[in-house]
Write a protein that holds these residues in place. Structure first.
Motif, mmCIF file in Angstrom:
data_model
loop_
_atom_site.group_PDB
_atom_site.id
_atom_site.type_symbol
_atom_site.label_atom_id
_atom_site.label_comp_id
_atom_site.label_asym_id
_atom_site.label_seq_id
_atom_site.Cartn_x
_atom_site.Cartn_y
_atom_site.Cartn_z
ATOM 1 N N UNK A 1 -4.778 -10.905 -7.615
ATOM 2 C CA UNK A 1 -5.414 -9.498 -7.376
ATOM 3 C C UNK A 1 -4.306 -9.576 -5.508
ATOM 4 N N UNK A 2 -4.944 -10.262 -4.728
ATOM 5 C CA UNK A 2 -4.207 -9.690 -3.613
ATOM 6 C C UNK A 2 -2.901 -10.222 -3.291
ATOM 7 N N UNK A 3 -1.936 -10.743 -4.179
ATOM 8 C CA UNK A 3 -0.571 -11.283 -4.102
ATOM 9 C C UNK A 3 -0.195 -9.966 -4.506
ATOM 10 N N UNK A 4 -1.335 -9.244 -5.641
ATOM 11 C CA UNK A 4 -0.088 -8.250 -6.294
ATOM 12 C C UNK A 4 -0.056 -6.230 -4.810
ATOM 13 N N UNK A 5 -1.744 -6.750 -4.638
ATOM 14 C CA UNK A 5 -1.358 -5.647 -3.819
ATOM 15 C C UNK A 5 -0.814 -5.514 -2.117
ATOM 16 N N UNK A 6 -0.201 -7.142 -1.650
ATOM 17 C CA UNK A 6 0.938 -7.323 -0.608
ATOM 18 C C UNK A 6 2.019 -6.865 -1.319
ATOM 19 N N UNK A 7 2.449 -7.090 -2.574
ATOM 20 C CA UNK A 7 3.703 -7.128 -3.139
ATOM 21 C C UNK A 7 3.522 -5.150 -2.849
ATOM 22 N N UNK A 8 3.152 -4.841 -2.940
ATOM 23 C CA UNK A 8 2.838 -3.197 -3.424
ATOM 24 C C UNK A 8 3.167 -2.557 -2.072
ATOM 25 N N UNK A 9 1.658 -3.254 -0.913
ATOM 26 C CA UNK A 9 2.802 -2.927 0.288
ATOM 27 C C UNK A 9 3.982 -3.396 1.200
ATOM 28 N N UNK A 10 4.360 -3.893 0.473
ATOM 29 C CA UNK A 10 5.970 -4.550 0.472
ATOM 30 C C UNK A 10 6.834 -3.526 0.450
ATOM 31 N N UNK B 1 -13.155 -4.919 -3.607
ATOM 32 C CA UNK B 1 -12.189 -5.599 -2.964
ATOM 33 C C UNK B 1 -11.336 -7.053 -4.261
ATOM 34 N N UNK B 2 -10.735 -7.402 -3.852
ATOM 35 C CA UNK B 2 -10.241 -8.233 -4.588
ATOM 36 C C UNK B 2 -10.856 -9.593 -5.296
ATOM 37 N N UNK C 1 2.069 6.305 -3.978
ATOM 38 C CA UNK C 1 1.515 4.725 -4.334
ATOM 39 C C UNK C 1 0.016 4.348 -3.865
ATOM 40 N N UNK C 2 -0.570 4.312 -4.547
ATOM 41 C CA UNK C 2 -1.663 3.727 -4.349
ATOM 42 C C UNK C 2 -2.924 2.612 -4.439
ATOM 43 N N UNK C 3 -3.761 1.882 -3.573
ATOM 44 C CA UNK C 3 -4.092 0.797 -3.594
ATOM 45 C C UNK C 3 -5.952 1.613 -3.754
ATOM 46 N N UNK C 4 -6.153 1.243 -5.593
ATOM 47 C CA UNK C 4 -7.739 1.907 -5.306
ATOM 48 C C UNK C 4 -8.450 1.254 -7.059
ATOM 49 N N UNK C 5 -7.293 0.379 -7.191
ATOM 50 C CA UNK C 5 -7.577 -0.394 -8.558
ATOM 51 C C UNK C 5 -7.986 -1.730 -7.984
ATOM 52 N N UNK C 6 -8.970 -2.682 -8.103
ATOM 53 C CA UNK C 6 -8.766 -4.257 -7.843
ATOM 54 C C UNK C 6 -9.305 -4.613 -6.507
#
Length: 298
Positions: free
Chosen positions: A101-110, A95-96, A88-93
């Motif tokens: 958008x930050x909630x989405x990144x938190x969900x992905x990390x989790x 910085x948030x 998985x990559x966090x490469x869009x948005x």
């Protein structure tokens, strides 16, 4: 190895050892024939279930968040099989710009932590970084929801964007696939000064048309590709969708290199013998464009 074994047996001057080694070699050959017989020849249009070597995604609203939820709610699956195949990559948005958008990144990390799936954040664009991390090896099969994953074809990987059908790769170990036919394009000549890979691809679109490879694999070769850097090849392969292609791929030519990493050498399903060939030469270019626009030398 077989010849060495037989030679060693012969040097012992023992017919018993010779016969035993010969029997072992015959057994190995028999097993190999059995393995090969289990993989029938595939042709373009055949429907198969193929196991991806790599399942790649970047977090994006409407895709990863929905897929993660469907995986559990609709299919009752809590964990993916063989998480080392996933990335998985966090490469869009970045910085948030909004709390959502930050909630989405938190969900992905989790989700990545729960699944044992690596999450690469702020490393660069995933299509590029996945190659650098080794999620592209010659002969591998990779899937993503984004069609630009075709960029990995520069390293000999069959990489296909499945859109929301990526869900299938998470709930099953295989995906339903219709083996695509291929369009082989050989590029002849040499590039003029200041002409880059993106220019070459635009020329392909102009000559062949934006739907010329619809639902097929664009297979690239020829002297221009042989002389091109890995970065240039990635640029061309990553644009495959703009000729309608499912993906693009470049076979081994002896120039450039390949990544190593989590993907060991593996077999895959590739396009069958249903193939269209096209040859774009320097002479053809100067016949069809003005001299000021020609991108290839004679």
């Amino acid at each position: 190895a077989q010849v060495a074994g037989l030679w060693a047996a012969l040097r012992t001057r023992s017919m018993v050892a010779w016969r035993a080694e010969a029997a072992r070699v015959r057994g190995v050959r028999g097993r190999l024939r059995g393995i090969l017989d289990a993989f029938p020849t595939l042709r373009g249009g055949d429907e198969v279930l193929a196991r991806p070597d790599f399942v790649i995604a970047y977090d994006f609203p409407g895709y990863t968040d929905v897929i993660f939820k469907q995986m559990k709610d609709d299919f009752g699956i809590d964990r993916v099989a063989d998480p080392k195949r996933f990335a998985l990559f966090i490469d869009h948005m970045i910085p948030v710009a909004t709390p959502k958008e930050e909630e989405l990144h938190i969900q992905t990390r989790k989700w990545g932590a729960e699944q044992g799936v690596p999450v690469y954040e702020r490393k660069g664009i995933g299509h590029q970084v996945s190659a650098e991390l080794g999620y592209a090896t010659p002969g591998a099969f990779a899937v993503h929801f984004d069609g630009h994953i075709s960029q990995l074809g520069a390293l000999g990987t069959l990489a296909i964007g499945l859109r929301r059908n990526l869900l299938e790769a998470l709930v099953n170990e295989t995906v339903s696939l219709r083996v695509p036919a291929t369009v082989r394009v050989n590029l002849h000549g040499s590039l003029r000064k200041a002409v880059m890979a993106r220019d070459v691809f635009h020329h392909i679109v102009r000559v062949m048309g934006p739907a010329s490879c619809a639902f097929k694999v664009l297979e690239l070769g020829g002297p221009v590709i042989d002389a091109m850097s890995i970065e240039g090849r990635q640029t061309i392969c990553g644009q495959a969708m703009f000729v309608g292609a499912t993906t693009a791929i470049i076979g081994s030519t002896g120039s450039g290199g390949s990544a190593t990493g989590p993907g060991a050498s593996r077999g895959t399903v590739t396009g069958g013998p249903s193939r269209t060939r096209s040859s774009i030469s320097s002479a053809g270019v100067t016949d069809t464009v003005t001299s000021g626009d020609a991108i290839l030398n004679r």
